[in-house]
Design a protein around this motif. Structure first.
Motif, PDB file in Angstrom:
ATOM      1  N   GLY A 323       0.822  -1.208   0.000  1.00 20.81           N
ATOM      2  CA  GLY A 323       0.000   0.000   0.000  1.00 20.81           C
ATOM      3  C   GLY A 323       0.855   1.256   0.000  1.00 20.81           C
ATOM      4  O   GLY A 323       0.576   2.219  -0.708  1.00 20.81           O
ATOM      5  N   HIS A 324       1.923   1.221   0.774  1.00 21.71           N
ATOM      6  CA  HIS A 324       2.832   2.370   0.866  1.00 21.71           C
ATOM      7  C   HIS A 324       3.467   2.664  -0.499  1.00 21.71           C
ATOM      8  O   HIS A 324       3.527   3.816  -0.932  1.00 21.71           O
ATOM      9  CB  HIS A 324       3.898   2.046   1.918  1.00 21.71           C
ATOM     10  N   PHE A 325       3.923   1.616  -1.179  1.00 17.70           N
ATOM     11  CA  PHE A 325       4.576   1.827  -2.477  1.00 17.70           C
ATOM     12  C   PHE A 325       3.580   2.290  -3.538  1.00 17.70           C
ATOM     13  O   PHE A 325       3.917   3.106  -4.404  1.00 17.70           O
ATOM     14  CB  PHE A 325       5.302   0.553  -2.923  1.00 17.70           C
ATOM     15  N   LEU A 326       2.346   1.787  -3.467  1.00 15.14           N
ATOM     16  CA  LEU A 326       1.311   2.237  -4.414  1.00 15.14           C
ATOM     17  C   LEU A 326       1.045   3.729  -4.225  1.00 15.14           C
ATOM     18  O   LEU A 326       0.921   4.473  -5.195  1.00 15.14           O
ATOM     19  CB  LEU A 326       0.018   1.444  -4.218  1.00 15.14           C
ATOM     20  N   LYS A 327       0.982   4.155  -2.970  1.00 11.27           N
ATOM     21  CA  LYS A 327       0.729   5.576  -2.692  1.00 11.27           C
ATOM     22  C   LYS A 327       1.906   6.428  -3.148  1.00 11.27           C
ATOM     23  O   LYS A 327       1.721   7.504  -3.703  1.00 11.27           O
ATOM     24  CB  LYS A 327       0.489   5.789  -1.199  1.00 11.27           C
ATOM     25  N   GLU A 328       3.101   5.910  -2.908  1.00  7.87           N
ATOM     26  CA  GLU A 328       4.303   6.652  -3.278  1.00  7.87           C
ATOM     27  C   GLU A 328       4.337   6.875  -4.797  1.00  7.87           C
ATOM     28  O   GLU A 328       4.607   7.973  -5.270  1.00  7.87           O
ATOM     29  CB  GLU A 328       5.522   5.838  -2.842  1.00  7.87           C
ATOM     30  N   LEU A 329       4.025   5.827  -5.537  1.00  4.89           N
ATOM     31  CA  LEU A 329       4.023   5.922  -7.002  1.00  4.89           C
ATOM     32  C   LEU A 329       2.956   6.907  -7.467  1.00  4.89           C
ATOM     33  O   LEU A 329       3.188   7.726  -8.357  1.00  4.89           O
ATOM     34  CB  LEU A 329       3.765   4.542  -7.616  1.00  4.89           C
ATOM     35  N   ALA A 330       1.777   6.824  -6.852  1.00  7.11           N
ATOM     36  CA  ALA A 330       0.672   7.693  -7.238  1.00  7.11           C
ATOM     37  C   ALA A 330       1.050   9.154  -7.008  1.00  7.11           C
ATOM     38  O   ALA A 330       0.764  10.023  -7.823  1.00  7.11           O
ATOM     39  CB  ALA A 330      -0.577   7.332  -6.448  1.00  7.11           C
ATOM     40  N   ARG A 331       1.721   9.407  -5.874  1.00 11.09           N
ATOM     41  CA  ARG A 331       2.135  10.774  -5.573  1.00 11.09           C
ATOM     42  C   ARG A 331       3.108  11.278  -6.633  1.00 11.09           C
ATOM     43  O   ARG A 331       3.011  12.401  -7.104  1.00 11.09           O
ATOM     44  CB  ARG A 331       2.797  10.804  -4.199  1.00 11.09           C
ATOM     45  N   GLU A 332       4.035  10.428  -7.014  1.00  9.56           N
ATOM     46  CA  GLU A 332       5.013  10.831  -8.015  1.00  9.56           C
ATOM     47  C   GLU A 332       4.351  11.131  -9.357  1.00  9.56           C
ATOM     48  O   GLU A 332       4.770  12.011 -10.078  1.00  9.56           O
ATOM     49  CB  GLU A 332       6.057   9.728  -8.189  1.00  9.56           C
ATOM     50  N   ASN A 333       3.331  10.360  -9.686  1.00 10.89           N
ATOM     51  CA  ASN A 333       2.661  10.547 -10.977  1.00 10.89           C
ATOM     52  C   ASN A 333       1.457  11.464 -10.879  1.00 10.89           C
ATOM     53  O   ASN A 333       0.769  11.676 -11.874  1.00 10.89           O
ATOM     54  CB  ASN A 333       2.173   9.195 -11.527  1.00 10.89           C
ATOM     55  N   ASP A 334       1.183  11.946  -9.649  1.00 10.47           N
ATOM     56  CA  ASP A 334       0.053  12.841  -9.491  1.00 10.47           C
ATOM     57  C   ASP A 334      -1.251  12.195  -9.946  1.00 10.47           C
ATOM     58  O   ASP A 334      -2.035  12.787 -10.682  1.00 10.47           O
ATOM     59  CB  ASP A 334       0.309  14.103 -10.326  1.00 10.47           C
ATOM     60  N   SER A 335      -1.446  10.941  -9.557  1.00 15.02           N
ATOM     61  CA  SER A 335      -2.664  10.236  -9.960  1.00 15.02           C
ATOM     62  C   SER A 335      -3.197   9.487  -8.743  1.00 15.02           C
ATOM     63  O   SER A 335      -2.462   9.266  -7.793  1.00 15.02           O
ATOM     64  CB  SER A 335      -2.329   9.257 -11.079  1.00 15.02           C
ATOM     65  N   PRO A 336      -4.460   9.077  -8.773  1.00 18.31           N
ATOM     66  CA  PRO A 336      -4.975   8.338  -7.610  1.00 18.31           C
ATOM     67  C   PRO A 336      -4.296   6.977  -7.505  1.00 18.31           C
ATOM     68  O   PRO A 336      -3.995   6.349  -8.528  1.00 18.31           O
ATOM     69  CB  PRO A 336      -6.465   8.185  -7.905  1.00 18.31           C
ATOM     70  N   PRO A 337      -4.029   6.492  -6.274  1.00 20.99           N
ATOM     71  CA  PRO A 337      -3.324   5.218  -6.135  1.00 20.99           C
ATOM     72  C   PRO A 337      -4.178   4.032  -6.589  1.00 20.99           C
ATOM     73  O   PRO A 337      -5.387   4.025  -6.405  1.00 20.99           O
ATOM     74  CB  PRO A 337      -3.035   5.134  -4.642  1.00 20.99           C
ATOM     75  N   LYS A 338      -3.519   3.057  -7.228  1.00 19.01           N
ATOM     76  CA  LYS A 338      -4.212   1.820  -7.596  1.00 19.01           C
ATOM     77  C   LYS A 338      -4.265   0.919  -6.374  1.00 19.01           C
ATOM     78  O   LYS A 338      -3.666   1.218  -5.348  1.00 19.01           O
ATOM     79  CB  LYS A 338      -3.445   1.129  -8.724  1.00 19.01           C
ATOM     80  N   SER A 339      -4.979  -0.194  -6.495  1.00 19.25           N
ATOM     81  CA  SER A 339      -5.002  -1.112  -5.360  1.00 19.25           C
ATOM     82  C   SER A 339      -4.984  -2.553  -5.853  1.00 19.25           C
ATOM     83  O   SER A 339      -5.260  -2.826  -7.017  1.00 19.25           O
ATOM     84  CB  SER A 339      -6.235  -0.854  -4.509  1.00 19.25           C
ATOM     85  N   PHE A 340      -4.647  -3.473  -4.937  1.00 16.87           N
ATOM     86  CA  PHE A 340      -4.646  -4.891  -5.243  1.00 16.87           C
ATOM     87  C   PHE A 340      -5.924  -5.520  -4.704  1.00 16.87           C
ATOM     88  O   PHE A 340      -6.419  -5.097  -3.657  1.00 16.87           O
ATOM     89  CB  PHE A 340      -3.450  -5.571  -4.572  1.00 16.87           C
ATOM     90  N   THR A 341      -6.433  -6.531  -5.389  1.00 14.86           N
ATOM     91  CA  THR A 341      -7.549  -7.277  -4.811  1.00 14.86           C
ATOM     92  C   THR A 341      -6.980  -8.119  -3.673  1.00 14.86           C
ATOM     93  O   THR A 341      -5.775  -8.352  -3.593  1.00 14.86           O
ATOM     94  CB  THR A 341      -8.195  -8.225  -5.825  1.00 14.86           C
ATOM     95  N   LEU A 342      -7.879  -8.567  -2.814  1.00 15.72           N
ATOM     96  CA  LEU A 342      -7.456  -9.351  -1.667  1.00 15.72           C
ATOM     97  C   LEU A 342      -6.708 -10.607  -2.112  1.00 15.72           C
ATOM     98  O   LEU A 342      -5.681 -10.973  -1.544  1.00 15.72           O
ATOM     99  CB  LEU A 342      -8.693  -9.721  -0.844  1.00 15.72           C
ATOM    100  N   ARG A 343      -7.234 -11.236  -3.173  1.00 11.56           N
ATOM    101  CA  ARG A 343      -6.600 -12.478  -3.654  1.00 11.56           C
ATOM    102  C   ARG A 343      -5.183 -12.208  -4.143  1.00 11.56           C
ATOM    103  O   ARG A 343      -4.258 -12.988  -3.910  1.00 11.56           O
ATOM    104  CB  ARG A 343      -7.418 -13.071  -4.800  1.00 11.56           C
ATOM    105  N   ALA A 344      -5.027 -11.083  -4.861  1.00 10.77           N
ATOM    106  CA  ALA A 344      -3.696 -10.752  -5.386  1.00 10.77           C
ATOM    107  C   ALA A 344      -2.743 -10.433  -4.226  1.00 10.77           C
ATOM    108  O   ALA A 344      -1.577 -10.844  -4.235  1.00 10.77           O
ATOM    109  CB  ALA A 344      -3.797  -9.569  -6.336  1.00 10.77           C
ATOM    110  N   LEU A 345      -3.272  -9.743  -3.236  1.00  7.68           N
ATOM    111  CA  LEU A 345      -2.451  -9.393  -2.082  1.00  7.68           C
ATOM    112  C   LEU A 345      -2.007 -10.644  -1.326  1.00  7.68           C
ATOM    113  O   LEU A 345      -0.893 -10.732  -0.819  1.00  7.68           O
ATOM    114  CB  LEU A 345      -3.273  -8.485  -1.155  1.00  7.68           C
TER     115      LEU A 345
END
Ligand code: ATP
Ligand code: MG
Length: 457
Positions: A323-345
């Protein structure tokens, strides 16, 4: 793409004149005769700047301005006001208008103000981006017992001057810990200087660490500070210390003992006060036994040992880190963060991550960039589809199974198939070898649809 400008005025003549001037300069121009139309156009076409008349029918210019600033605080707005209405101009500026132009508008004035406003908006945006990039997160993410303990140790050890040796596999976060140590210390306002002992060629490491005097060797055209000087009163981070030559080890040891050194080619000793934080992914005790690391240096740097555990030993941190890395990437790209489904996680959590947190971070970023959807599912994980079609030859394939039940079933079937084959299909023999009752094994084989050959004795 040229900037798009929106001109709002109820007088068709003014609209025509102002748009004409801007179009001639190559801008894209939209026009609106009243405030309501203007707000709708801003929402639909997101222009880069608005030129706004104050005296409008219906919603007046100041109301439109207030609404624009509420919805789009960084959108620059230039007010066009009738000659002499200073009061309105002052109000508009208070409401956040960038500037105002008096009617009748002159071409030079319009262009100059527009360009300035666009430039200001660009700088503002750039500044915001840079600020974000310049502040990488120093937070050590994790809720596992191991990470909690590490954070607690850091809090206690950081304020002291004791040397710290950070050990851990590749990519576990040793550098992150070293930086945290510095920023939690009383030296945080002084430099944190990093030396990668593995990356510097053997013959340059002395000049790198200790600096050199002008003319000390061919190519030494000027005097140069070494890392030890630079780190004075701060922290010197000796990364990959296990990869340092014995000769450099001897030098470092002497400095640590005397807290002073000489530049290459210079006689005058230099006094320094540095805190040493070292890191390695090697087992230094083994290196000592092999004769490649000095035992006395080891004891000097290993006053406080900090071990960063491998990620597979703290799997409960994986969802948090993801979750932290998804948010970090989103911040860098100025876009809303993506997420993983529970199964993928779950699949990510089960993976062994031999490259530890760095591997997880790269993997998460790659998937977030390559997956077009906002949500990343099991099927988006590379190799997952293939793993479903083939027997699980590897642990990785097994670990991609969504649930424990499915993974266990897959494993059991494959395990029994192979064991049975090793026993030439003899169920009795196989049962004995793997420690199961024959009848139990028999039932399992049937349940898995595995072909049963001759019965054993
Ligand atoms: N607990 C954590 N929380 C947040 N980010 C982390 C954590 N651990 C590691 N990272 C991130 O993972 C990456 C790798 O960490 P780092 O460079 O500190 O590892 P390392 O142990 O020094 O690796 P190497 O042995 O390869 O030099 C970095 O981007 C770091 O910010
Ligand atoms: Mg490192």
């Amino acid at each position: 793409m040229p900037p798009t400008l929106l001109v709002v005025d109820d007088e068709p003549q003014i609209l025509q004149v102002v748009s004409g001037i801007l179009l001639d300069e190559g801008f894209e121009v939209l026009t609106a005769p009243d405030g309501e139309t203007a707000l709708k156009l801003v929402a639909d076409a997101s222009p880069d700047l608005v030129l706004l008349d104050i005296a409008l029918p219906g919603m007046d210019g100041l109301e439109v301005l207030r609404e624009l600033k509420r919805l789009y605080p960084t959108l620059p707005v230039i007010i066009i006001s009738a000659y002499g209405s200073v009061e309105n101009a002052v109000k508009a500026t208070r409401l956040g208008a960038y500037d105002f132009i008096e009617k009748p508008p002159h071409a030079d004035n319009i262009l100059l103000t527009t360009r300035n406003a666009l430039e200001m908006a660009r700088l503002f945006e750039e500044n915001r981006r840079l600020r974000q990039q310049a502040a990488p997160s120093r937070e050590i993410i994790g809720k596992s017992e191991a990470v909690r303990k590490l954070r607690e140790q850091l809090r206690v050890v950081a304020p002291t001057n004791a040397s710290v040796l950070i050990t851990g596999e590749n990519g576990t976060g040793k550098e992150l810990v070293a930086r945290a140590l510095h920023f939690l210390s009383k030296r945080s306002h002084r430099p944190f200087v990093e030396v990668n002992c593995a990356a510097i060629p053997e013959d340059l490491i002395e000049s790198e660490l200790f600096g050199h005097e002008k003319g000390a060797f061919t190519g030494a055209t000027s005097r140069r500070q070494g890392k030890f000087d630079q780190a004075h009163e701060g922290t010197l981070f000796l990364d990959e210390i296990g990869d340092m030559s014995l000769r450099t080890q001897a030098k470092i040891l002497r400095i640590l003992e005397e807290q002073r050194f000489e530049r290459v080619g210079g006689g005058r000793p230099i006094q320094v006060e540095v805190r040493i934080v070292a890191a390695t992914n090697k087992n230094l005790e083994e290196e000592i036994a092999k004769g490649t690391f000095r035992e006395d240096l080891y004891h000097r740097i290993n006053v406080i040992p900090l071990a960063v555990p491998p990620l597979r030993e703290r799997r409960e941190d994986i969802p948090l880190l993801t979750g932290h890395f998804l948010k970090e990437l989103a911040r860098e790209n100025d876009s809303p963060p993506k997420s993983f489904t529970l199964r993928a996680l779950e699949a990510l959590t089960a993976f062994p991550w031999p490259g530890n947190v760095r591997e997880l971070k790269n993997f998460v970023w790659r998937l977030a960039i390559l997956t077009p959807d906002q949500t990343i599912d099991l099927a988006d994980l590379p190799g997952y589809a293939a793993a479903l079609d083939t027997p699980p030859g590897s642990l990785e394939a097994l670990l991609l199974m969504p649930t424990f039940r499915e993974a266990r079933a897959r494993f059991e079937k494959e395990f029994l198939r192979r064991k049975l084959a090793q026993c030439d299909g003899n169920v009795g023999l196989a049962a004995e070898k793997i420690g199961l009752e024959r009848s139990h094994l028999y039932r399992k084989l049937k349940a898995y649809g595995l072909e049963v050959g001759k019965e054993g004795e």
